[in-house]
Design a protein around this motif. Sequence first.
Motif, PDB file in Angstrom:
ATOM      1  N   GLY A 362       0.833  -1.195   0.000  1.00  0.00           N
ATOM      2  CA  GLY A 362       0.000   0.000   0.000  1.00  0.00           C
ATOM      3  C   GLY A 362       0.865   1.241   0.000  1.00  0.00           C
ATOM      4  O   GLY A 362       2.006   1.241  -0.476  1.00  0.00           O
ATOM      5  N   ASP A 363       0.333   2.326   0.553  1.00  0.00           N
ATOM      6  CA  ASP A 363       1.088   3.570   0.618  1.00  0.00           C
ATOM      7  C   ASP A 363       2.353   3.390   1.452  1.00  0.00           C
ATOM      8  O   ASP A 363       2.316   2.803   2.535  1.00  0.00           O
ATOM      9  CB  ASP A 363       0.223   4.682   1.238  1.00  0.00           C
ATOM     10  N   LEU A 364       3.460   3.914   0.966  1.00  0.00           N
ATOM     11  CA  LEU A 364       4.738   3.817   1.658  1.00  0.00           C
ATOM     12  C   LEU A 364       5.260   5.212   1.960  1.00  0.00           C
ATOM     13  O   LEU A 364       5.296   6.079   1.073  1.00  0.00           O
ATOM     14  CB  LEU A 364       5.766   3.075   0.806  1.00  0.00           C
ATOM     15  N   ASP A 365       5.662   5.436   3.206  1.00  0.00           N
ATOM     16  CA  ASP A 365       6.379   6.658   3.508  1.00  0.00           C
ATOM     17  C   ASP A 365       7.873   6.412   3.307  1.00  0.00           C
ATOM     18  O   ASP A 365       8.288   5.323   2.883  1.00  0.00           O
ATOM     19  CB  ASP A 365       6.070   7.146   4.926  1.00  0.00           C
ATOM     20  N   GLU A 366       8.696   7.382   3.595  1.00  0.00           N
ATOM     21  CA  GLU A 366      10.128   7.252   3.338  1.00  0.00           C
ATOM     22  C   GLU A 366      10.745   6.137   4.179  1.00  0.00           C
ATOM     23  O   GLU A 366      11.585   5.360   3.699  1.00  0.00           O
ATOM     24  CB  GLU A 366      10.819   8.579   3.637  1.00  0.00           C
ATOM     25  N   GLU A 367      10.331   6.030   5.435  1.00  0.00           N
ATOM     26  CA  GLU A 367      10.900   5.005   6.315  1.00  0.00           C
ATOM     27  C   GLU A 367      10.535   3.605   5.839  1.00  0.00           C
ATOM     28  O   GLU A 367      11.382   2.708   5.783  1.00  0.00           O
ATOM     29  CB  GLU A 367      10.397   5.226   7.743  1.00  0.00           C
ATOM     30  N   GLN A 368       9.258   3.385   5.488  1.00  0.00           N
ATOM     31  CA  GLN A 368       8.829   2.053   5.063  1.00  0.00           C
ATOM     32  C   GLN A 368       9.388   1.700   3.680  1.00  0.00           C
ATOM     33  O   GLN A 368       9.602   0.537   3.375  1.00  0.00           O
ATOM     34  CB  GLN A 368       7.298   1.967   5.064  1.00  0.00           C
ATOM     35  N   THR A 369       9.631   2.693   2.865  1.00  0.00           N
ATOM     36  CA  THR A 369      10.276   2.429   1.582  1.00  0.00           C
ATOM     37  C   THR A 369      11.682   1.906   1.810  1.00  0.00           C
ATOM     38  O   THR A 369      12.133   0.973   1.115  1.00  0.00           O
ATOM     39  CB  THR A 369      10.316   3.704   0.730  1.00  0.00           C
ATOM     40  N   ALA A 370      12.389   2.467   2.794  1.00  0.00           N
ATOM     41  CA  ALA A 370      13.733   1.989   3.107  1.00  0.00           C
ATOM     42  C   ALA A 370      13.705   0.556   3.633  1.00  0.00           C
ATOM     43  O   ALA A 370      14.573  -0.262   3.308  1.00  0.00           O
ATOM     44  CB  ALA A 370      14.392   2.926   4.116  1.00  0.00           C
ATOM     45  N   ALA A 372      11.391  -1.742   2.928  1.00  0.00           N
ATOM     46  CA  ALA A 372      11.089  -2.605   1.786  1.00  0.00           C
ATOM     47  C   ALA A 372      12.304  -2.775   0.891  1.00  0.00           C
ATOM     48  O   ALA A 372      12.543  -3.856   0.338  1.00  0.00           O
ATOM     49  CB  ALA A 372       9.923  -2.019   0.993  1.00  0.00           C
ATOM     50  N   ALA A 373      13.097  -1.730   0.728  1.00  0.00           N
ATOM     51  CA  ALA A 373      14.297  -1.826  -0.104  1.00  0.00           C
ATOM     52  C   ALA A 373      15.283  -2.826   0.466  1.00  0.00           C
ATOM     53  O   ALA A 373      15.937  -3.569  -0.281  1.00  0.00           O
ATOM     54  CB  ALA A 373      14.942  -0.448  -0.236  1.00  0.00           C
TER      55      ALA A 373
END
Length: 453
Positions: A362-370, A372-373
Amino acid sequence: MTAPGGPAVPGGEDRGGLRAALSGLTTRGRSFLAAGIAAAVCAYVLGQSDLLHVGFLLALLPLICVTVLSHTRYRVAGSRRLSPSQVPAGSEARVQLRLDNVTRMPTGLLMLQDHVPYVLGPRPRFVLDRVEAGGRREVAYRVRSDLRGRYPLGPLQLRLTDPFGMCELTRSFSAYDTLTVVPRTEPLPPVRLVGESSGYGDGRQRSLSQAGEDDVIPRGYRHGDDLRRVHWRSTARYGELMVRREEQPQRAGCTVLLDTRRIAYQGAGPDSAFEWAVSGAASALVHMLERGYAVRLLTDTGRSVPGEGADGFAGATQDSADSAGLLMDTLAVVDHSDGAGLSRSYDVLRGGTEGLLVAFLGDLDEEQTAVAARMRQRSGAAVAFVLDSDGWAQGAQPGARAEERLRQLREAGWTALAVSSGAALPELWQHAARQSSESSVAGGTTGFSGGWS
């Protein structure tokens, strides 16, 4: 009357049957009783004996009907058959009801009613005029739901009434059936890793015929194992029946990650972004099982669907159909989580082995994008379908913020695609293959070990 499978007395032998029958007086029966009492009172006041006789008859008729109905001795048995018991959302299931009169006397007027949740449709009712001694009646209706879930069907109710409509007596069966509505799935284009025509890997296999008797690693006996595979030396050592392990090829693993965070999605209903993600995860799981992969369903809570294989993988030792049924049952009732991040699922993936990772986010903020990366580091290949809830609700393409998240995932090695409202997963699946191939040509590496076909 009883639950399906065994007959019982519907009236006279029930404790308080007469009292229950009195409470079952219909509007007509209560009107006759009230009119009879009123006529009797007026006859007494006016001294009219003829009117007293009329009042007595009016009041007596509903009471006679109550007495006869409460002492009814016939027995009935009912059953329900649901076909199929598991259906995709938007599909119909057929429910067949069967009523058997197991006594030697015919029944009166019966009304059959089954309780179903409102999301499955209107409550079905059937009127059975008369069932002869030893007779049988079968009726059927259909149920349908656009919302996945587990829905109880029942109890089945039988309403008895007298020929004059003065009294109704209701009895219920005790058994329930459950209809499981699973997410809709779409057939996906075939996926193949380089050098692998199916989900079976090329890992080394150790032949039991080349190993010594002492080198065999046995396991506990399971029902259905061939007794010729019993390893007697280990049986004597462990004190329980042990068998030699079967030689099996390694199966490639695939983890499907489903983001269920409540804050990551907006809206509700069958056309919401969350339901698209659930349906997409179901399609990917079924597709990978059909390709011979051992699969695992993982959510942001860190919980995976239990399977017989190692690390929670299903399909490693199970039949693909059984594994698919287990996973679909889980997805039928999956709901939003109250978590705010993906760290728990990252912890599970960090401790596992390499394999294909397909994520529906779903929607990702900057922290959750990191976070997931970083998941990509332990995966041999990684594909992410990222849903932008704002764009989904407005029917627009993903905005600049969503594109920035996709760029960060791609830089970490993901094959990342944005999902807009109304998108078809098979087309996205093919687009992911093209994107992976382009990344392979441009960077000399690929998230799919050479691409999809």
